[in-house]
Each structure stands twice: as structure tokens, then as C-alpha cells.
Scaffold this motif. Structure first.
Motif, PDB file in Angstrom:
ATOM      1  N   PHE A  60      -2.114 -12.230 -11.421  1.00 14.26           N
ATOM      2  CA  PHE A  60      -3.211 -11.525 -10.768  1.00 14.26           C
ATOM      3  C   PHE A  60      -3.972 -10.675 -11.776  1.00 14.26           C
ATOM      4  N   SER A  61      -5.292 -10.798 -11.746  1.00 15.52           N
ATOM      5  CA  SER A  61      -6.145 -10.070 -12.684  1.00 15.52           C
ATOM      6  C   SER A  61      -6.531  -8.709 -12.101  1.00 15.52           C
ATOM      7  N   PRO A  62      -6.537  -7.644 -12.922  1.00 16.53           N
ATOM      8  CA  PRO A  62      -6.885  -6.307 -12.416  1.00 16.53           C
ATOM      9  C   PRO A  62      -8.382  -6.097 -12.268  1.00 16.53           C
ATOM     10  N   VAL A  63      -9.028  -7.013 -11.557  1.00 19.62           N
ATOM     11  CA  VAL A  63     -10.476  -6.884 -11.374  1.00 19.62           C
ATOM     12  C   VAL A  63     -10.815  -5.809 -10.345  1.00 19.62           C
ATOM     13  N   ARG A  64      -9.865  -5.490  -9.461  1.00 19.94           N
ATOM     14  CA  ARG A  64     -10.077  -4.403  -8.502  1.00 19.94           C
ATOM     15  C   ARG A  64      -9.554  -3.113  -9.126  1.00 19.94           C
ATOM     16  N   GLY A  65     -10.416  -2.441  -9.838  1.00 21.91           N
ATOM     17  CA  GLY A  65      -9.994  -1.310 -10.647  1.00 21.91           C
ATOM     18  C   GLY A  65      -9.663  -0.058  -9.877  1.00 21.91           C
ATOM     19  N   GLU A  66      -9.980  -0.006  -8.560  1.00 20.18           N
ATOM     20  CA  GLU A  66      -9.752   1.240  -7.836  1.00 20.18           C
ATOM     21  C   GLU A  66      -8.272   1.632  -7.784  1.00 20.18           C
ATOM     22  N   TYR A  67      -7.385   0.641  -7.674  1.00 23.05           N
ATOM     23  CA  TYR A  67      -5.965   0.996  -7.615  1.00 23.05           C
ATOM     24  C   TYR A  67      -5.463   1.462  -8.979  1.00 23.05           C
ATOM     25  N   VAL A  68      -6.041   0.942 -10.044  1.00 29.34           N
ATOM     26  CA  VAL A  68      -5.680   1.387 -11.393  1.00 29.34           C
ATOM     27  C   VAL A  68      -6.126   2.837 -11.594  1.00 29.34           C
ATOM     28  N   ASP A  69      -7.321   3.165 -11.108  1.00 24.97           N
ATOM     29  CA  ASP A  69      -7.831   4.527 -11.266  1.00 24.97           C
ATOM     30  C   ASP A  69      -6.959   5.553 -10.546  1.00 24.97           C
ATOM     31  N   LEU A  70      -6.395   5.184  -9.400  1.00 25.51           N
ATOM     32  CA  LEU A  70      -5.521   6.109  -8.673  1.00 25.51           C
ATOM     33  C   LEU A  70      -4.292   6.464  -9.516  1.00 25.51           C
ATOM     34  N   VAL A  71      -3.704   5.463 -10.166  1.00 24.87           N
ATOM     35  CA  VAL A  71      -2.533   5.707 -11.011  1.00 24.87           C
ATOM     36  C   VAL A  71      -2.935   6.533 -12.234  1.00 24.87           C
ATOM     37  N   ALA A  72      -4.157   6.390 -12.680  1.00 20.44           N
ATOM     38  CA  ALA A  72      -4.630   7.160 -13.837  1.00 20.44           C
ATOM     39  C   ALA A  72      -4.911   8.613 -13.484  1.00 20.44           C
ATOM     40  N   GLN A  73      -5.084   8.914 -12.175  1.00 21.54           N
ATOM     41  CA  GLN A  73      -5.497  10.265 -11.764  1.00 21.54           C
ATOM     42  C   GLN A  73      -4.385  11.086 -11.130  1.00 21.54           C
ATOM     43  N   ALA A  74      -3.393  10.466 -10.527  1.00 22.51           N
ATOM     44  CA  ALA A  74      -2.352  11.198  -9.803  1.00 22.51           C
ATOM     45  C   ALA A  74      -1.550  12.085 -10.760  1.00 22.51           C
ATOM     46  N   PRO A  75      -1.140  13.277 -10.305  1.00 24.85           N
ATOM     47  CA  PRO A  75      -0.375  14.180 -11.183  1.00 24.85           C
ATOM     48  C   PRO A  75       1.014  13.627 -11.479  1.00 24.85           C
ATOM     49  N   LEU A  76       1.348  13.537 -12.752  1.00 28.91           N
ATOM     50  CA  LEU A  76       2.631  12.973 -13.160  1.00 28.91           C
ATOM     51  C   LEU A  76       3.770  13.957 -12.904  1.00 28.91           C
ATOM     52  N   PRO A  77       4.852  13.505 -12.260  1.00 27.26           N
ATOM     53  CA  PRO A  77       6.003  14.389 -12.071  1.00 27.26           C
ATOM     54  C   PRO A  77       6.839  14.543 -13.344  1.00 27.26           C
ATOM     55  N   SER A  78       6.678  13.600 -14.275  1.00 25.81           N
ATOM     56  CA  SER A  78       7.454  13.614 -15.517  1.00 25.81           C
ATOM     57  C   SER A  78       6.785  12.706 -16.533  1.00 25.81           C
ATOM     58  N   HIS A  79       6.955  13.055 -17.814  1.00 25.79           N
ATOM     59  CA  HIS A  79       6.497  12.191 -18.896  1.00 25.79           C
ATOM     60  C   HIS A  79       7.664  11.470 -19.570  1.00 25.79           C
ATOM     61  N   ARG A  80       8.848  11.581 -18.982  1.00 26.93           N
ATOM     62  CA  ARG A  80      10.048  11.065 -19.630  1.00 26.93           C
ATOM     63  C   ARG A  80      10.252   9.575 -19.390  1.00 26.93           C
ATOM     64  N   LEU A  81      10.244   9.147 -18.129  1.00 27.33           N
ATOM     65  CA  LEU A  81      10.608   7.770 -17.786  1.00 27.33           C
ATOM     66  C   LEU A  81       9.915   7.358 -16.503  1.00 27.33           C
ATOM     67  N   ALA A  82       9.493   6.087 -16.435  1.00 20.06           N
ATOM     68  CA  ALA A  82       8.907   5.541 -15.209  1.00 20.06           C
ATOM     69  C   ALA A  82       9.328   4.089 -15.064  1.00 20.06           C
ATOM     70  N   PHE A  83       9.455   3.652 -13.818  1.00 15.98           N
ATOM     71  CA  PHE A  83       9.666   2.252 -13.486  1.00 15.98           C
ATOM     72  C   PHE A  83       8.361   1.704 -12.910  1.00 15.98           C
TER      73      PHE A  83
END
Length: 389
Positions: free
Chosen positions: A192-215
Motif C-alpha cells: 500500500f502506497s502512502p498517498v493518503r498523507g493525512e494519517y501520516v501527518d497525525l503520527v507526525a503531530q501527536a505528542p510522543l509519550p517516549s523517545h526510547r522505543l516504539a512498535f
């Protein structure tokens, strides 16, 4: 061109072997054979005949409706024009008396019928790979190598699939611009191609709970893992169960310079252990996938979504968050309800910390000719910030 309902040609013989179907035919006084190949897993048609430039769209439609596939033996550009003309004849007018759910199912049935009928025009793909049997055929070697790997045997594939392979290769080479990254993602065939960028932007804007590790669950092209890495998350585990997606994610993350910080794993949803952040953009429509790309959109019975939520608490650290990024289009189509989603949260022992919303920006959201326009125009994509009770 002469409209002949069935060109004068001997039928090709279809032979079922233990692991494949083989098509044999006589041509130029020699016996030829090719392996049937369909990326969607479609079985070979019941009958195949050879056709050429004399075939019209009307004749092709009659043959396709009768279940007869056509092995093209003419000019390649003419075959492409025939396929386009055939497509314009496969129409089903919208019925305004249908409910949104009924219209959605009618549209899916039309898509399935269109795929079946357009898939009846076949081409011979020889090793190299090439379609050298056709006049003015383009060079498809690089595109086919990208999609299929090494082709060591003669195959019969649908012209529609071959054109899709060529189109996908173009997107792979050019890449898709992702403003949140300031870079391009290069989707592989079947991913699947990320042509629908709105969902990517949400992940780029949400406040991170940690910078250590993510799944990153169901990483696909790797775009969300890349966004998390770009935001400074030091270690990321990205999972998927599709080999093409795993290879695509690795390719993109290495291209972007994040390869050493992202571990790519073949896993059914979660890796072992816990993380302070789990991110997933699951399929958002309940329904049966009918192609490799459909698996990114359709989730039969919302099974993946429920499994994701039910197991989320076991993979979060005590102060961790799960980010569920999902469209509410299914709600506007009457295929699910907001109550269903909130009930799934509650059943999984999850609470909502916050929700970030965005409207779609893709062209179909403003296409008034689309029978599903009202639902698409009302669609909201949300990032749900979840944590265990």
C-alpha cells in the motif's frame, strides 16, 4: 476492424499439474506451453483462444461474458486500447434508492466483475522477462523483475495485471512525497502506497509519550516507522507478515538512513516484549480482501482490529500509549458504528486519553459523481491515544 464474436482460432488446452496450471497450444507448427500466473490468485479461465487486432471491444466483451479468455497475438498498443474500450462497456448505474451500505456492496460487486472481465485479455510473458511475441511491446523487464523476481519460465498473465506491474514500477522509481518526512517513500509492488498523507501527518503531530522505543504494527511501506525515527524515537520494531511489505519497509528505511534504528520483523501483529508506544494504522473497512493491496483496506469481521486492541495492553509499558490511526468511513457507510469501536476499546480494557482528527484530502472526497460521495465527504481519520485502564 471487423467485429467477429469469436476469432478463427484453435482453443488452447489448459492442463492442471500438482502445483500449477499449464496452457499448451500449437502455433507455427510448434507446440508451445506457458504457466498460468495471477497475483490475485485467480484460477485460469475455462477456455482460452488466441486473438489479434481484428477483435473489437464488443467482441471481446461477448467472449469474456461467456467465460472465454483471449491470448493477445497482435499489436501491444492496440491491446491496451482494447482493454480501455472494454472497461467503458462494463458499467452499472448508481441506484439512489440504495442505502450507503447497499451502494458500497454494489460497488464492490462491480469492481469484482470488472476485474474478472478485464482479466480475460492475456499476454505471454517470456523469460528475460519480455512480451516479445507482440508488436511494439514496451520493455517490461525491470518492472516484472521488481514485481515477480526472476522469471525463468514462460507465463500467461492478464494484460491488466501487466499494466498494473508497469504502473507500480513507475511509482517505485519516482516515489511518493511525504511532507512529514521531507522525503519520498518508494512503495514496492503489492504494498500500500502512502498517498493518503493525512494519517501520516497525525503520527507526525501527536505528542510522543517516549523517545526510547516504539512498535509499528503492520508497517507496510515503513512510512510510520520512518516518521517516528525522524521525530527522534531511538529504537523502533516494525512488524508485518507480508514478505513484500517487509522488503519494502527495509528498503525505505535504509534509503532514509534509519535502518540501524529500526528492526524489521515478520510477525502476526506484535513482537515480543513491551514498549511505551505502539502505533498501528489497520485496515479500516470490514470486508473480504480480493487482491494483495486490499489487505491494507479490508479487515473481514474487523478481526485484525479486535486482535490488535485485545492484545495491546500486554505489549504496553505501564505508562505507555497505543496510537490507533483509523478512518471512520465504515461508520458513514453503515458497515459499523462508533459504539462498536468504543465497545471494542472497553472490552480490551482500554481508555481513550485523547483523539486527533483530520479530514481527507484525496480527490475522491470531492468527487460528486462518486455514488459514495456523501460518506467520503463526511469521513474523518482519527488518531486515538489509548492506554490500559
Amino acid at each position: 476492424m471487423i467485429d467477429t464474436p469469436e476469432p478463427q482460432s484453435a482453443a488452447l488446452e489448459i492442463i492442471q499439474r500438482p502445483d500449477r496450471f499449464v496452457v499448451e497450444w500449437q502455433e507455427g507448427g510448434e507446440l508451445h506451453a506457458a504457466v498460468w500466473h495471477s497475483e490475485n490468485g485467480a484460477p485460469p479461465p475455462g477456455r482460452i483462444i488466441a486473438v489479434n487486432d481484428d477483435l473489437t471491444a464488443a467482441g471481446a466483451l461477448r467472449l469474456a461474458l461467456a467465460g472465454t479468455a483471449m491470448l493477445w497475438r497482435g499489436d501491444f498498443p492496440t491491446a491496451r486500447r482494447l482493454l480501455k474500450a472494454l472497461d467503458t462497456r462494463i458499467v452499472r448505474p448508481a441506484n439512489r434508492s440504495r442505502t450507503p451500505a447497499e451502494e458500497f456492496h454494489a460497488q464492490r460487486q462491480l469492481q469484482s466483475r470488472r476485474a474478472r472481465l478485464l482479466g480475460m485479455i492475456l499476454v505471454q510473458l517470456d523469460p528475460s522477462p519480455t512480451v516479445s511475441a507482440l508488436r511494439r511491446a514496451p520493455d517490461v523487464a525491470a518492472a516484472c523483475l521488481h514485481a515477480y523476481g526472476v522469471v525463468s519460465e514462460t507465463r500467461l498473465v492478464s494484460l491488466r495485471e501487466l499494466l498494473g506491474v508497469s504502473s507500480a514500477y513507475h511509482w517505485f522509481v519516482e516515489g511518493v512525497a511525504v511532507p512529514a518526512l521531507g522525503a519520498r517513500i518508494h512503495p514496492h509492488y503489492g504494498v500500500f502506497s502512502p498517498v493518503r498523507g493525512e494519517y501520516v501527518d497525525l503520527v507526525a503531530q501527536a505528542p510522543l509519550p517516549s523517545h526510547r522505543l516504539a512498535f509499528d504494527i503492520g508497517t507496510g511501506s515503513g512510512v510510520l516507522a520512518a516518521v517516528l525515527a525522524a521525530r527522534g524515537v531511538q529504537s523502533i520494531v516494525a512488524t508485518d507478515r507480508e514478505p513484500r511489505a517487509l522488503a519494502c519497509a527495509r528498503d525505505n528505511l535504509d534509503r532514509l538512513g534509519y535502518g540501524e534504528r529500526v528492526e524489521i520483523l515478520n510477525a502476526d501483529l506484535y513482537p515480543a516484549g513491551r514498549a511505551p508506544l505502539v502505533v498501528c494504522n489497520p485496515p479500516w473497512l470490514p470486508g473480504k480482501p480480493r487482491s494483495p493491496l486490499d489487505h491494507a483496506v479490508y479487515d473481514p469481521g474487523s478481526r485484525m482490529l479486535r486482535a490488535l486492541l485485545d492484545r495491546l495492553g500486554k505489549h504496553l509499558t505501564p505508562d505507555g500509549e497505543g496510537w490507533l490511526v483509523i478512518s471512520d468511513l465504515a461508520e458513514h457507510l453503515g458497515l459499523s458504528s462508533r459504539r462498536d469501536l468504543l465497545s471494542a476499546f472497553d472490552s480490551a480494557g482500554l481508555q481513550v486519553l485523547d483523539r486527533l482528527d483530520t479530514k481527507p484530502r484525496h480527490p475522491r472526497a470531492t468527487d460528486h459523481s462518486d455514488p459514495l460521495h456523501a460518506a467520503r465527504a463526511a469521513e474523518i481519520t482519527s488518531l486515538w491515544r489509548l492506554s490500559p485502564h
